[in-house]
Write a protein that holds these residues in place. Structure first.
Motif, PDB file in Angstrom:
ATOM      1  N   HIS A 104       0.836  -1.207   0.000  1.00 31.20           N
ATOM      2  CA  HIS A 104       0.000   0.000   0.000  1.00 31.20           C
ATOM      3  C   HIS A 104       0.873   1.260   0.000  1.00 31.20           C
ATOM      4  O   HIS A 104       0.629   2.191  -0.776  1.00 31.20           O
ATOM      5  N   LEU A 105       1.887   1.276   0.843  1.00 33.04           N
ATOM      6  CA  LEU A 105       2.803   2.423   0.874  1.00 33.04           C
ATOM      7  C   LEU A 105       3.521   2.586  -0.465  1.00 33.04           C
ATOM      8  O   LEU A 105       3.710   3.706  -0.945  1.00 33.04           O
ATOM      9  N   GLY A 106       3.911   1.472  -1.067  1.00 29.28           N
ATOM     10  CA  GLY A 106       4.565   1.532  -2.365  1.00 29.28           C
ATOM     11  C   GLY A 106       3.644   2.070  -3.442  1.00 29.28           C
ATOM     12  O   GLY A 106       4.046   2.899  -4.266  1.00 29.28           O
ATOM     13  N   GLU A 107       2.396   1.598  -3.446  1.00 30.24           N
ATOM     14  CA  GLU A 107       1.420   2.098  -4.423  1.00 30.24           C
ATOM     15  C   GLU A 107       1.214   3.604  -4.280  1.00 30.24           C
ATOM     16  O   GLU A 107       1.037   4.309  -5.270  1.00 30.24           O
ATOM     17  N   LYS A 108       1.235   4.073  -3.045  1.00 26.36           N
ATOM     18  CA  LYS A 108       1.028   5.501  -2.764  1.00 26.36           C
ATOM     19  C   LYS A 108       2.329   6.307  -2.893  1.00 26.36           C
ATOM     20  O   LYS A 108       2.327   7.505  -2.669  1.00 26.36           O
ATOM     21  N   ARG A 109       3.416   5.614  -3.214  1.00 25.66           N
ATOM     22  CA  ARG A 109       4.736   6.226  -3.357  1.00 25.66           C
ATOM     23  C   ARG A 109       5.172   6.957  -2.084  1.00 25.66           C
ATOM     24  O   ARG A 109       5.779   8.022  -2.135  1.00 25.66           O
ATOM     25  N   GLN A 110       4.878   6.352  -0.964  1.00 26.03           N
ATOM     26  CA  GLN A 110       5.307   6.893   0.332  1.00 26.03           C
ATOM     27  C   GLN A 110       6.615   6.194   0.701  1.00 26.03           C
ATOM     28  O   GLN A 110       6.656   5.278   1.517  1.00 26.03           O
ATOM     29  N   LEU A 115      10.569   2.627   3.507  1.00 24.56           N
ATOM     30  CA  LEU A 115      11.929   2.222   3.878  1.00 24.56           C
ATOM     31  C   LEU A 115      12.096   2.055   5.383  1.00 24.56           C
ATOM     32  O   LEU A 115      12.822   1.171   5.842  1.00 24.56           O
ATOM     33  N   ARG A 116      11.416   2.881   6.143  1.00 29.70           N
ATOM     34  CA  ARG A 116      11.515   2.809   7.601  1.00 29.70           C
ATOM     35  C   ARG A 116      10.964   1.477   8.128  1.00 29.70           C
ATOM     36  O   ARG A 116      11.466   0.927   9.102  1.00 29.70           O
ATOM     37  N   GLN A 132      12.476   0.662  -5.830  1.00 26.00           N
ATOM     38  CA  GLN A 132      11.965   1.978  -6.228  1.00 26.00           C
ATOM     39  C   GLN A 132      12.160   3.000  -5.106  1.00 26.00           C
ATOM     40  O   GLN A 132      12.528   4.152  -5.354  1.00 26.00           O
ATOM     41  N   ALA A 133      11.886   2.568  -3.896  1.00 28.41           N
ATOM     42  CA  ALA A 133      12.022   3.471  -2.749  1.00 28.41           C
ATOM     43  C   ALA A 133      13.468   3.925  -2.595  1.00 28.41           C
ATOM     44  O   ALA A 133      13.739   5.111  -2.372  1.00 28.41           O
TER      45      ALA A 133
END
Length: 141
Positions: A104-110, A115-116, A132-133
């Protein structure tokens, strides 16, 4: 204590011991019914109703499963997801929720929160988001 009170005390203790399993069975049945109701509320997206019922089920053995089911639909609630993953770190549901949340975080580009909270895994989607991150946070190598 007088001798006249001892038989009454003994009878009272016997009554409590006999009633305790019956009361706990009724309580367990009530919790089962509440659990099923909470599951229905999740399916119907009735969050306010779910939260009220779920609050009464914290001692129920399947409560973590119920929380997991609700949190799958509320991945934007970072604090609740993190709390669940921390509280149930050794449960199957924590790792499943962690993977869903990272996707979900990846989809939202957060990328920073991703990474944390990233933990290496065999999941190719999560690994792809990890690359990507890193790239977006300046780790071009």
């Amino acid at each position: 204590m007088t001798l006249a009170r001892r038989p009454i005390l003994g009878a009272l203790l016997l009554l409590i011991c006999v009633q305790a399993p019956f009361a706990s069975e009724q309580s367990l049945q009530a919790m089962r019914a509440a659990f099923l109701q909470a599951e229905d509320y999740i399916k119907q997206n009735r969050d306010a109703d779910y939260l009220v019922v779920a609050d009464s089920l914290k001692a129920y053995p399947l409560y973590p499963y119920l929380q997991y089911q609700w949190l799958k639909n509320h991945l934007d609630d970072d604090n609740a997801v993190q709390h669940f993953v921390h509280e149930h770190a050794y449960s199957r549901y924590a790792s499943l929720l962690q993977r869903l949340w990272l996707a979900h975080l990846g989809e939202k580009r957060q990328w920073r929160p991703f990474l944390r909270h990233y933990r290496p895994s065999d999941d190719s989607e999560t690994q792809c988001y990890y690359g990507q991150a890193l790239y977006h946070e300046g780790e071009a190598d």
